[in-house]
Enzyme design. Structure first.
Site, PDB file in Angstrom:
ATOM      1  N   THR A   1       0.828  -1.202   0.000  1.00 15.31           N
ATOM      2  CA  THR A   1       0.000   0.000   0.000  1.00 15.31           C
ATOM      3  C   THR A   1       0.860   1.249   0.000  1.00 15.31           C
ATOM      4  O   THR A   1       0.592   2.210  -0.740  1.00 15.31           O
ATOM      5  CB  THR A   1      -0.949   0.001   1.207  1.00 15.31           C
ATOM      6  OG1 THR A   1      -1.863  -1.083   1.086  1.00 15.31           O
ATOM      7  CG2 THR A   1      -1.735   1.300   1.295  1.00 15.31           C
TER       8      THR A   1
ATOM      9  N   CYS B   1     -15.836  -4.046   2.386  1.00 14.71           N
ATOM     10  CA  CYS B   1     -16.940  -3.823   3.320  1.00 14.71           C
ATOM     11  C   CYS B   1     -16.750  -2.430   3.888  1.00 14.71           C
ATOM     12  O   CYS B   1     -15.798  -2.187   4.625  1.00 14.71           O
ATOM     13  CB  CYS B   1     -16.923  -4.860   4.435  1.00 14.71           C
ATOM     14  SG  CYS B   1     -18.329  -4.758   5.554  1.00 14.71           S
TER      15      CYS B   1
END
Length: 413
Positions: free
Chosen positions: A78, A347
Site C-alpha cells: 500500500t 466492506c
C-alpha cells in the site's frame, strides 16, 4: 535454531490475502531481529545493518530484473502504491503543470484507486478509469484512445500485473509500449504476480513496480517500489531522507532481510510451484463446478489457450459467484466448517458492497454479491481442496436459504 511456521487450522484457502512465512524467511527474520543497529548510523553496528540492507537490495533487484539503485524499500504494498501514484503525479506535474490526468484500470486494488481519487479531491487530478472486458482484462484500445486525445495532459498510467480478486494477468508489456509512445510513465502493482508468474522489471518496460513481502512468504509490513532512476518521483513522507530521499524512515532491517530471502526463494521455485498450484487449482475449479453446478467461474478459463501461451490467470487463483447466495454468508458458513476463503469484496461502513472488480467486468450487483475467492499457496494440499468440496454443497444451500429469508419483507437472515 530452526524455526517452523505455524500452520493455519483447517483448510486455509486465502493465500492471496496473506501467506505463511517460509522457514528460511522466518529464520532470517529471527536471526536479524536479535542484532542491534540502525542502518543510518555510522558506527560498526550501523554499518553492519546497512550492509544487510544493501545485500538485501541486491537480492531483490536480481530476483526481479532490476538494478539495486532502483529498489526503494517501503512498509508494504500500500505504501509503495501510494508513493508511485502520488509521487509520479507530483513529479510529473512539477515538470509540467498541465499533466493532471491519471489513467488507471477500473479493476485496480484500492491501494491504487484510493490514492488516485485522493489526488482528484485534493490535488486537482482528473482520473480516467480504463474499462476491462468480461474476464477483467484492460481494454488497450481505450488506453490508446485516451492517450491519443490527452497525452500531453497525462501524468501516469497504472495497470496491475495481475488482479487480486479474479486472477486475470494483464498485458503489462503492451500497456508500457503504448504509453511510452506518448512519453507517459507506467506503474504496475505486481503484488499478486511475483512468485506466480514471471516478473522482470527491465523486460516489462514499466517505470515503477510494487511488490510486498507477505504475499510470497515474507513478513507483513515490508515491501518495495522498483522505480527507474530517471523517473520523476516526489517524496510522500519526509524526514531523514532515506531511500533516495523519497521514503524517509528508519529501515526495518530484519523485515527487509526476511523479505529478500522469501522473494529469492519464491522466484527461484516459481515454475515448479506454479505447475503444482495450477494443477491443484484446476482440480478445485472442476470440483466446485461438479458439486455446485450453477457456480460461475469469474476471470479467464484456466483451460483456455495452448501450452505455450502465457498464463491468462494466476495459477493459484479460483474465483466463483454463487447465484442466490451472499458472499458473506458463504464465507462465515465455510469458516464454521473449517475452510477459510475470501469474498474478495470491500466492506465499507459495515455494509457489504459488491466487488468493484466484478462490476467493472459487467457482472450484475446481485450476482457480484455472491462471490468467493479461493487462493492457494505453498502449504496448500489436495486435502484442503477435498475439505472445501465436502463442505460447499451444504454451505451453498444454507446461504441461498438465508438469502431467500432476508429478501422477504421483514425477513431476517
Amino acid at each position: 535454531m530452526t524455526v517452523t511456521p505455524a500452520e493455519a487450522p483447517g483448510a486455509y484457502l486465502d493465500h492471496a490475502a496473506t501467506t505463511p512465512m517460509s522457514s528460511a524467511a522466518l529464520e532470517a527474520f529471527v536471526a536479524e531481529a536479535g542484532r542491534t543497529g540502525n542502518a543510518s548510523s555510522l558506527h560498526s553496528a550501523g554499518r553492519a545493518a546497512r550492509r544487510t540492507v544493501e545485500e538485501s537490495r541486491e537480492t531483490v533487484a536480481a530476483a526481479l530484473g532490476a538494478r539495486p539503485s532502483e529498489v526503494i524499500f517501503t512498509g508494504g504494498g500500500t505504501e509503495a502504491d501510494n508513493l508511485a501514484v502520488k509521487g509520479i503525479f507530483w513529479g510529473r506535474r512539477t515538470q509540467n503543470p498541465q499533466r493532471t490526468r491519471v489513467l488507471v484500470s477500473a479493476v485496480e486494488h484500492h491501494a491504487v484507486l484510493d490514492p488516485a481519487f485522493w489526488l482528484a479531491g485534493h490535488a486537482g487530478a482528473e482520473i480516467t478509469l480504463l474499462p476491462v472486458d468480461g474476464e477483467g482484462r484492460v481494454d488497450l484500445d481505450a488506453l490508446r484512445a485516451e492517450l491519443a486525445a490527452h497525452a500531453d495532459e497525462v501524468a501516469l498510467v497504472s495497470v496491475m500485473w495481475a488482479n487480486n480478486e479474479v486472477g486475470t494477468v494483464q498485458p503489462v508489456r503492451d500497456v508500457a509500449r503504448i504509453a511510452h509512445k506518448h512519453g507517459v510513465p507506467v506503474h504496475t502493482d505486481a503484488v499478486q504476480a511475483v512468485g506466480q508468474v514471471e516478473v522482470d522489471f527491465a523486460a516489462s518496460g514499466v517505470d515503477a513496480l510494487t511488490v510486498t513481502g507477505h504475499k510470497l512468504g515474507g513478513p507483513v509490513g515490508v515491501g518495495a517500489l522498483l522505480a527507474r532512476r530517471d523517473l520523476p518521483l516526489e517524496a510522500v513522507s519526509h524526514g531523514g531522507g532515506q531511500e533516495r530521499g523519497v521514503r524517509s524512515g528508519t529501515l526495518d532491517v530484519a523485515a527487509i532481510r526476511a523479505f529478500a530471502v522469501a522473494l529469492r526463494e519464491a522466484v527461484a521455485s516459481r515454475e515448479e510451484r506454479a505447475a503444482v498450484l495450477s494443477t491443484l487449482r484446476d482440480e478445485l475449479v472442476a470440483g466446485v463446478r461438479r458439486v455446485v453446478p450453477d457456480a460461475v467461474l469469474r476471470g479467464p478459463d484456466p483451460a483456455a489457450g495452448g501450452p505455450s501461451d502465457p498464463p491468462a490467470r494466476l495459477p493459484a487463483n479460483a474465483h466463483f459467484t454463487f447465484p442466490g447466495a451472499e458472499g458473506d454468508s458463504l464465507l462465515y458458513l465455510l469458516d464454521s466448517a473449517g475452510v477459510q476463503a475470501s469474498t474478495g469484496s470491500a466492506c465499507q461502513a459495515g455494509v457489504p458492497q459488491p466487488s468493484h472488480v466484478l462490476l467493472a467486468m459487467g457482472v450484475s450487483e446481485t450476482d457480484a454479491r455472491g462471490a468467493l475467492r479461493f487462493s492457494l499457496g505453498a502449504t496448500s494440499t489436495r486435502d484442503d481442496v477435498d475439505r472445501l468440496l465436502a463442505a460447499l454443497p451444504v454451505v451453498a444451500d444454507r446461504a441461498r436459504a438465508a438469502g431467500l429469508v432476508a429478501a422477504r419483507p421483514g425477513g431476517v437472515a
